[in-house]
Design a protein around this motif. Sequence first.
Motif, PDB file in Angstrom:
ATOM      1  N   GLU A  16       3.514  -4.664  -6.191  1.00 53.49           N
ATOM      2  CA  GLU A  16       3.800  -5.378  -4.944  1.00 53.49           C
ATOM      3  C   GLU A  16       5.108  -4.883  -4.323  1.00 53.49           C
ATOM      4  O   GLU A  16       5.198  -4.720  -3.106  1.00 53.49           O
ATOM      5  CB  GLU A  16       3.851  -6.885  -5.189  1.00 53.49           C
ATOM      6  CG  GLU A  16       2.482  -7.485  -5.433  1.00 53.49           C
ATOM      7  CD  GLU A  16       2.529  -8.939  -5.859  1.00 53.49           C
ATOM      8  OE1 GLU A  16       3.590  -9.415  -6.353  1.00 53.49           O
ATOM      9  OE2 GLU A  16       1.489  -9.611  -5.722  1.00 53.49           O
ATOM     10  N   ASP A  17       6.117  -4.637  -5.164  1.00 52.28           N
ATOM     11  CA  ASP A  17       7.390  -4.098  -4.669  1.00 52.28           C
ATOM     12  C   ASP A  17       7.198  -2.704  -4.076  1.00 52.28           C
ATOM     13  O   ASP A  17       7.731  -2.392  -3.011  1.00 52.28           O
ATOM     14  CB  ASP A  17       8.436  -4.041  -5.790  1.00 52.28           C
ATOM     15  CG  ASP A  17       8.939  -5.417  -6.195  1.00 52.28           C
ATOM     16  OD1 ASP A  17       8.718  -6.388  -5.439  1.00 52.28           O
ATOM     17  OD2 ASP A  17       9.552  -5.515  -7.284  1.00 52.28           O
ATOM     18  N   GLU A  18       6.433  -1.868  -4.776  1.00 56.56           N
ATOM     19  CA  GLU A  18       6.146  -0.517  -4.272  1.00 56.56           C
ATOM     20  C   GLU A  18       5.438  -0.586  -2.925  1.00 56.56           C
ATOM     21  O   GLU A  18       5.782   0.145  -1.996  1.00 56.56           O
ATOM     22  CB  GLU A  18       5.247   0.252  -5.244  1.00 56.56           C
ATOM     23  CG  GLU A  18       5.926   0.804  -6.453  1.00 56.56           C
ATOM     24  CD  GLU A  18       4.933   1.525  -7.339  1.00 56.56           C
ATOM     25  OE1 GLU A  18       4.218   2.425  -6.854  1.00 56.56           O
ATOM     26  OE2 GLU A  18       4.864   1.179  -8.534  1.00 56.56           O
ATOM     27  N   LEU A  19       4.449  -1.470  -2.825  1.00 56.68           N
ATOM     28  CA  LEU A  19       3.683  -1.602  -1.594  1.00 56.68           C
ATOM     29  C   LEU A  19       4.568  -2.063  -0.451  1.00 56.68           C
ATOM     30  O   LEU A  19       4.467  -1.568   0.673  1.00 56.68           O
ATOM     31  CB  LEU A  19       2.523  -2.569  -1.802  1.00 56.68           C
ATOM     32  CG  LEU A  19       1.448  -2.600  -0.733  1.00 56.68           C
ATOM     33  CD1 LEU A  19       0.849  -1.214  -0.517  1.00 56.68           C
ATOM     34  CD2 LEU A  19       0.356  -3.580  -1.126  1.00 56.68           C
ATOM     35  N   SER A  20       5.475  -2.982  -0.741  1.00 55.85           N
ATOM     36  CA  SER A  20       6.400  -3.467   0.282  1.00 55.85           C
ATOM     37  C   SER A  20       7.290  -2.334   0.789  1.00 55.85           C
ATOM     38  O   SER A  20       7.495  -2.165   1.993  1.00 55.85           O
ATOM     39  CB  SER A  20       7.253  -4.590  -0.306  1.00 55.85           C
ATOM     40  OG  SER A  20       8.197  -5.022   0.631  1.00 55.85           O
ATOM     41  N   THR A  21       7.792  -1.530  -0.129  1.00 56.46           N
ATOM     42  CA  THR A  21       8.635  -0.394   0.247  1.00 56.46           C
ATOM     43  C   THR A  21       7.841   0.643   1.038  1.00 56.46           C
ATOM     44  O   THR A  21       8.299   1.140   2.068  1.00 56.46           O
ATOM     45  CB  THR A  21       9.243   0.268  -1.015  1.00 56.46           C
ATOM     46  OG1 THR A  21      10.008  -0.713  -1.702  1.00 56.46           O
ATOM     47  CG2 THR A  21      10.121   1.444  -0.643  1.00 56.46           C
ATOM     48  N   SER A  23       5.166   0.200   2.775  1.00 58.59           N
ATOM     49  CA  SER A  23       4.707  -0.329   4.069  1.00 58.59           C
ATOM     50  C   SER A  23       5.719  -0.042   5.166  1.00 58.59           C
ATOM     51  O   SER A  23       5.377   0.048   6.335  1.00 58.59           O
ATOM     52  CB  SER A  23       4.468  -1.831   3.979  1.00 58.59           C
ATOM     53  OG  SER A  23       3.373  -2.088   3.135  1.00 58.59           O
ATOM     54  N   GLN A  24       6.972   0.097   4.770  1.00 62.90           N
ATOM     55  CA  GLN A  24       8.025   0.346   5.751  1.00 62.90           C
ATOM     56  C   GLN A  24       8.111   1.808   6.139  1.00 62.90           C
ATOM     57  O   GLN A  24       8.374   2.134   7.289  1.00 62.90           O
ATOM     58  CB  GLN A  24       9.369  -0.127   5.199  1.00 62.90           C
ATOM     59  CG  GLN A  24       9.396  -1.621   4.971  1.00 62.90           C
ATOM     60  CD  GLN A  24      10.631  -2.057   4.205  1.00 62.90           C
ATOM     61  OE1 GLN A  24      11.534  -1.291   3.960  1.00 62.90           O
ATOM     62  NE2 GLN A  24      10.650  -3.330   3.819  1.00 62.90           N
ATOM     63  N   ARG A  31       0.155   4.348   0.026  1.00 64.58           N
ATOM     64  CA  ARG A  31      -0.129   2.903   0.130  1.00 64.58           C
ATOM     65  C   ARG A  31      -1.522   2.598  -0.420  1.00 64.58           C
ATOM     66  O   ARG A  31      -1.713   1.610  -1.120  1.00 64.58           O
ATOM     67  CB  ARG A  31      -0.005   2.433   1.577  1.00 64.58           C
ATOM     68  CG  ARG A  31       1.421   2.382   2.080  1.00 64.58           C
ATOM     69  CD  ARG A  31       1.549   1.623   3.389  1.00 64.58           C
ATOM     70  NE  ARG A  31       0.689   2.099   4.448  1.00 64.58           N
ATOM     71  CZ  ARG A  31       1.021   2.988   5.367  1.00 64.58           C
ATOM     72  NH1 ARG A  31       2.225   3.522   5.359  1.00 64.58           N
ATOM     73  NH2 ARG A  31       0.179   3.342   6.314  1.00 64.58           N
ATOM     74  N   LYS A  35      -2.491   0.082  -3.470  1.00 67.83           N
ATOM     75  CA  LYS A  35      -3.428  -1.032  -3.249  1.00 67.83           C
ATOM     76  C   LYS A  35      -4.567  -0.989  -4.256  1.00 67.83           C
ATOM     77  O   LYS A  35      -4.969  -2.019  -4.794  1.00 67.83           O
ATOM     78  CB  LYS A  35      -3.995  -0.989  -1.827  1.00 67.83           C
ATOM     79  CG  LYS A  35      -3.021  -1.449  -0.777  1.00 67.83           C
ATOM     80  CD  LYS A  35      -3.639  -1.378   0.604  1.00 67.83           C
ATOM     81  CE  LYS A  35      -2.665  -1.776   1.686  1.00 67.83           C
ATOM     82  NZ  LYS A  35      -3.253  -1.706   3.019  1.00 67.83           N
ATOM     83  N   GLU A  68      -5.296  -9.699   2.872  1.00 68.67           N
ATOM     84  CA  GLU A  68      -4.742  -8.481   2.297  1.00 68.67           C
ATOM     85  C   GLU A  68      -5.627  -7.947   1.174  1.00 68.67           C
ATOM     86  O   GLU A  68      -6.230  -8.725   0.425  1.00 68.67           O
ATOM     87  CB  GLU A  68      -3.353  -8.761   1.723  1.00 68.67           C
ATOM     88  CG  GLU A  68      -2.314  -9.104   2.751  1.00 68.67           C
ATOM     89  CD  GLU A  68      -1.895  -7.906   3.569  1.00 68.67           C
ATOM     90  OE1 GLU A  68      -1.755  -6.809   3.004  1.00 68.67           O
ATOM     91  OE2 GLU A  68      -1.712  -8.082   4.783  1.00 68.67           O
ATOM     92  N   THR A  71      -5.973  -9.494  -2.676  1.00 70.10           N
ATOM     93  CA  THR A  71      -5.893 -10.950  -2.704  1.00 70.10           C
ATOM     94  C   THR A  71      -6.940 -11.511  -3.666  1.00 70.10           C
ATOM     95  O   THR A  71      -8.100 -11.113  -3.637  1.00 70.10           O
ATOM     96  CB  THR A  71      -6.137 -11.532  -1.288  1.00 70.10           C
ATOM     97  OG1 THR A  71      -5.124 -11.045  -0.415  1.00 70.10           O
ATOM     98  CG2 THR A  71      -6.116 -13.049  -1.300  1.00 70.10           C
TER      99      THR A  71
END
Length: 115
Positions: A16-21, A23-24, A31, A35, A68, A71
């Motif tokens: 989740e942290d990787e995906l957040s980073t 995504s930016q 990505r 996922k 998402e 989920t």
Amino acid sequence: GSQRRDDIKRMIATAEDELSTLSQCGPQEARTLVKERLVKLRLEETVLGRAEVDCWVSGAGDLPGQIEIGTKVKILFEAGKWYKGVVEKYTARKDKYTVIFPDGYREKIRIPDPD
């Protein structure tokens, strides 16, 4: 048992942290890989039990907006039985989600279902 569940929770948090980073500023390909890993981890968490469901889906109007990938959902089928699964992908052209269940079965569904 519980050690594996703890390991999975840590791996999910990392993904989740990787995906957040990503995504930016990350590439789409990266990505997508994160996922896919997240879906597999959440599915394993569901199989091991005690996985909290992110949302329940029983009919039209249950969920506003897009869900998402990754989920955890609980889907009410026509027989009146609830099944836990994980959103694996979304097909915009058909406006359907592919949900994978612990037994490997995949179902393409519209959320919310207009029926």
